[in-house]
Design a protein around this motif. Sequence first.
Motif, PDB file in Angstrom:
ATOM      1  N   GLY A  52       0.815  -1.207   0.000  1.00  0.00           N
ATOM      2  CA  GLY A  52       0.000   0.000   0.000  1.00  0.00           C
ATOM      3  C   GLY A  52       0.847   1.254   0.000  1.00  0.00           C
ATOM      4  N   ASP A  53       0.528   2.179   0.907  1.00  0.00           N
ATOM      5  CA  ASP A  53       1.258   3.448   0.987  1.00  0.00           C
ATOM      6  C   ASP A  53       2.430   3.393   1.961  1.00  0.00           C
ATOM      7  N   ASN A  54       2.765   2.219   2.427  1.00  0.00           N
ATOM      8  CA  ASN A  54       3.861   2.081   3.386  1.00  0.00           C
ATOM      9  C   ASN A  54       5.154   2.629   2.780  1.00  0.00           C
ATOM     10  N   PRO A  55       5.704   3.721   3.345  1.00  0.00           N
ATOM     11  CA  PRO A  55       6.905   4.335   2.758  1.00  0.00           C
ATOM     12  C   PRO A  55       8.137   3.448   2.845  1.00  0.00           C
ATOM     13  N   LEU A  56       8.070   2.415   3.669  1.00  0.00           N
ATOM     14  CA  LEU A  56       9.225   1.546   3.853  1.00  0.00           C
ATOM     15  C   LEU A  56       9.697   0.946   2.536  1.00  0.00           C
ATOM     16  N   ILE A  57       8.757   0.599   1.664  1.00  0.00           N
ATOM     17  CA  ILE A  57       9.122  -0.015   0.390  1.00  0.00           C
ATOM     18  C   ILE A  57       8.807   0.894  -0.794  1.00  0.00           C
ATOM     19  N   GLN A  58       7.947   1.893  -0.588  1.00  0.00           N
ATOM     20  CA  GLN A  58       7.562   2.766  -1.696  1.00  0.00           C
ATOM     21  C   GLN A  58       8.662   3.768  -2.051  1.00  0.00           C
ATOM     22  N   LYS A  59       9.442   4.182  -1.076  1.00  0.00           N
ATOM     23  CA  LYS A  59      10.507   5.150  -1.343  1.00  0.00           C
ATOM     24  C   LYS A  59      11.684   4.488  -2.050  1.00  0.00           C
ATOM     25  N   SER A  60      12.381   5.257  -2.865  1.00  0.00           N
ATOM     26  CA  SER A  60      13.637   4.776  -3.427  1.00  0.00           C
ATOM     27  C   SER A  60      14.641   4.605  -2.298  1.00  0.00           C
ATOM     28  N   VAL A  61      15.586   3.698  -2.481  1.00  0.00           N
ATOM     29  CA  VAL A  61      16.509   3.390  -1.393  1.00  0.00           C
ATOM     30  C   VAL A  61      17.321   4.613  -0.983  1.00  0.00           C
ATOM     31  N   TYR A  62      17.575   5.521  -1.925  1.00  0.00           N
ATOM     32  CA  TYR A  62      18.372   6.696  -1.573  1.00  0.00           C
ATOM     33  C   TYR A  62      17.578   7.720  -0.760  1.00  0.00           C
ATOM     34  N   ASP A  63      16.261   7.513  -0.640  1.00  0.00           N
ATOM     35  CA  ASP A  63      15.440   8.384   0.202  1.00  0.00           C
ATOM     36  C   ASP A  63      14.957   7.695   1.471  1.00  0.00           C
ATOM     37  N   ALA A  64      15.312   6.439   1.657  1.00  0.00           N
ATOM     38  CA  ALA A  64      14.792   5.671   2.794  1.00  0.00           C
ATOM     39  C   ALA A  64      15.265   6.229   4.136  1.00  0.00           C
ATOM     40  N   TRP A  65      16.340   7.005   4.140  1.00  0.00           N
ATOM     41  CA  TRP A  65      16.844   7.620   5.372  1.00  0.00           C
ATOM     42  C   TRP A  65      15.830   8.569   5.994  1.00  0.00           C
ATOM     43  N   GLN A  66      14.877   9.064   5.204  1.00  0.00           N
ATOM     44  CA  GLN A  66      13.934  10.072   5.687  1.00  0.00           C
ATOM     45  C   GLN A  66      13.093   9.575   6.859  1.00  0.00           C
ATOM     46  N   ALA A  67      12.954   8.265   6.990  1.00  0.00           N
ATOM     47  CA  ALA A  67      12.205   7.701   8.119  1.00  0.00           C
ATOM     48  C   ALA A  67      12.908   7.962   9.444  1.00  0.00           C
ATOM     49  N   TYR A  68      14.186   8.351   9.386  1.00  0.00           N
ATOM     50  CA  TYR A  68      14.974   8.544  10.598  1.00  0.00           C
ATOM     51  C   TYR A  68      15.372   9.999  10.837  1.00  0.00           C
ATOM     52  N   GLY A  69      14.814  10.921  10.043  1.00  0.00           N
ATOM     53  CA  GLY A  69      15.109  12.335  10.278  1.00  0.00           C
ATOM     54  C   GLY A  69      16.125  12.894   9.312  1.00  0.00           C
ATOM     55  N   GLN A  70      17.275  13.295   9.811  1.00  0.00           N
ATOM     56  CA  GLN A  70      18.290  13.942   8.989  1.00  0.00           C
ATOM     57  C   GLN A  70      19.051  12.935   8.132  1.00  0.00           C
ATOM     58  N   LYS A  71      19.585  13.446   7.023  1.00  0.00           N
ATOM     59  CA  LYS A  71      20.384  12.579   6.154  1.00  0.00           C
ATOM     60  C   LYS A  71      21.801  12.489   6.701  1.00  0.00           C
ATOM     61  N   THR A  72      22.075  11.405   7.393  1.00  0.00           N
ATOM     62  CA  THR A  72      23.411  11.111   7.895  1.00  0.00           C
ATOM     63  C   THR A  72      23.836   9.761   7.325  1.00  0.00           C
ATOM     64  N   ASP A  73      25.123   9.464   7.398  1.00  0.00           N
ATOM     65  CA  ASP A  73      25.602   8.164   6.918  1.00  0.00           C
ATOM     66  C   ASP A  73      24.879   7.028   7.638  1.00  0.00           C
ATOM     67  N   GLU A  74      24.701   7.186   8.938  1.00  0.00           N
ATOM     68  CA  GLU A  74      24.045   6.146   9.733  1.00  0.00           C
ATOM     69  C   GLU A  74      22.597   5.945   9.294  1.00  0.00           C
ATOM     70  N   ASN A  75      21.882   7.037   9.053  1.00  0.00           N
ATOM     71  CA  ASN A  75      20.475   6.925   8.672  1.00  0.00           C
ATOM     72  C   ASN A  75      20.305   6.400   7.246  1.00  0.00           C
ATOM     73  N   ILE A  76      21.244   6.725   6.364  1.00  0.00           N
ATOM     74  CA  ILE A  76      21.211   6.153   5.008  1.00  0.00           C
ATOM     75  C   ILE A  76      21.270   4.632   5.095  1.00  0.00           C
ATOM     76  N   VAL A  77      22.169   4.134   5.932  1.00  0.00           N
ATOM     77  CA  VAL A  77      22.319   2.681   6.090  1.00  0.00           C
ATOM     78  C   VAL A  77      21.095   2.082   6.779  1.00  0.00           C
ATOM     79  N   LYS A  78      20.552   2.769   7.774  1.00  0.00           N
ATOM     80  CA  LYS A  78      19.359   2.264   8.460  1.00  0.00           C
ATOM     81  C   LYS A  78      18.188   2.096   7.491  1.00  0.00           C
ATOM     82  N   GLY A  79      17.991   3.098   6.634  1.00  0.00           N
ATOM     83  CA  GLY A  79      16.913   3.012   5.656  1.00  0.00           C
ATOM     84  C   GLY A  79      17.116   1.856   4.693  1.00  0.00           C
ATOM     85  N   TYR A  80      18.360   1.672   4.281  1.00  0.00           N
ATOM     86  CA  TYR A  80      18.703   0.555   3.395  1.00  0.00           C
ATOM     87  C   TYR A  80      18.413  -0.783   4.070  1.00  0.00           C
ATOM     88  N   ILE A  81      18.803  -0.922   5.319  1.00  0.00           N
ATOM     89  CA  ILE A  81      18.576  -2.174   6.044  1.00  0.00           C
ATOM     90  C   ILE A  81      17.084  -2.464   6.159  1.00  0.00           C
TER      91      ILE A  81
END
Length: 208
Positions: A52-81
């Motif tokens: 559905g509209d779940n952003p977890l899979i709908q977002k491109s992987v390079y935007d998945a960090w947004q679920a964690y706030g700021q774009k940091t190296d750690e959050n980029i990896v978290k979104g990818y995981i």
Amino acid sequence: MERGLMHSKIILIGGVPGVGKTSISGFLARELGIDIMLSGDYLREFLRPLFGDNPLIQKSVYDAWQAYGQKTDENIVKGYIDQAKIMMAGIDRILIRAIENGENLILETLYFLPEMLSEKARNNVHMFYLYIGDEKLHRDRLVDRINYTHKNSPGTRLAEHLYEYRNIMEYSMMRSSEYNVKIIDTSNYEEARRTILEMIVKGESRYA
């Protein structure tokens, strides 16, 4: 290899966009006579309507960090995981099906974390992770790929997110090294594909 299973060539190739996954998969399919070649991109498209509209899979992987706030190296990896947990579950099922059916298969994917595969899959699959060490060459390959494999998908858009991709690449390489995955620099494309083919033929790229 698990006892009782037929010896088939099942190959899993990981890497971020621009490193040559599609081209090398095509080369291996031709050289090894493998008829089934799958892309993780299509698996993700198949899965998206189910979430559905779940952003977890709908977002491109390079935007998945947004679920964690700021774009940091750690959050980029978290979104990818987060996305990889979904994708790797599907990839594992595909690999297990090929193993049990004794089918030859190549699957290439952006999402590549071997710890998320079952032991059965890891023990019966040739696994490679591709990368390009030189950042400028990586950017050039992304922009140039429209001339070879992705005719309607300009790499300029992806090149704008090279920072995110290379963070993902470095993390995946680190995890892959812990599972005896063969990590191949594709800066020299011809040499890389010959090396991979030789490893498969000699059986040097299995985890077990």
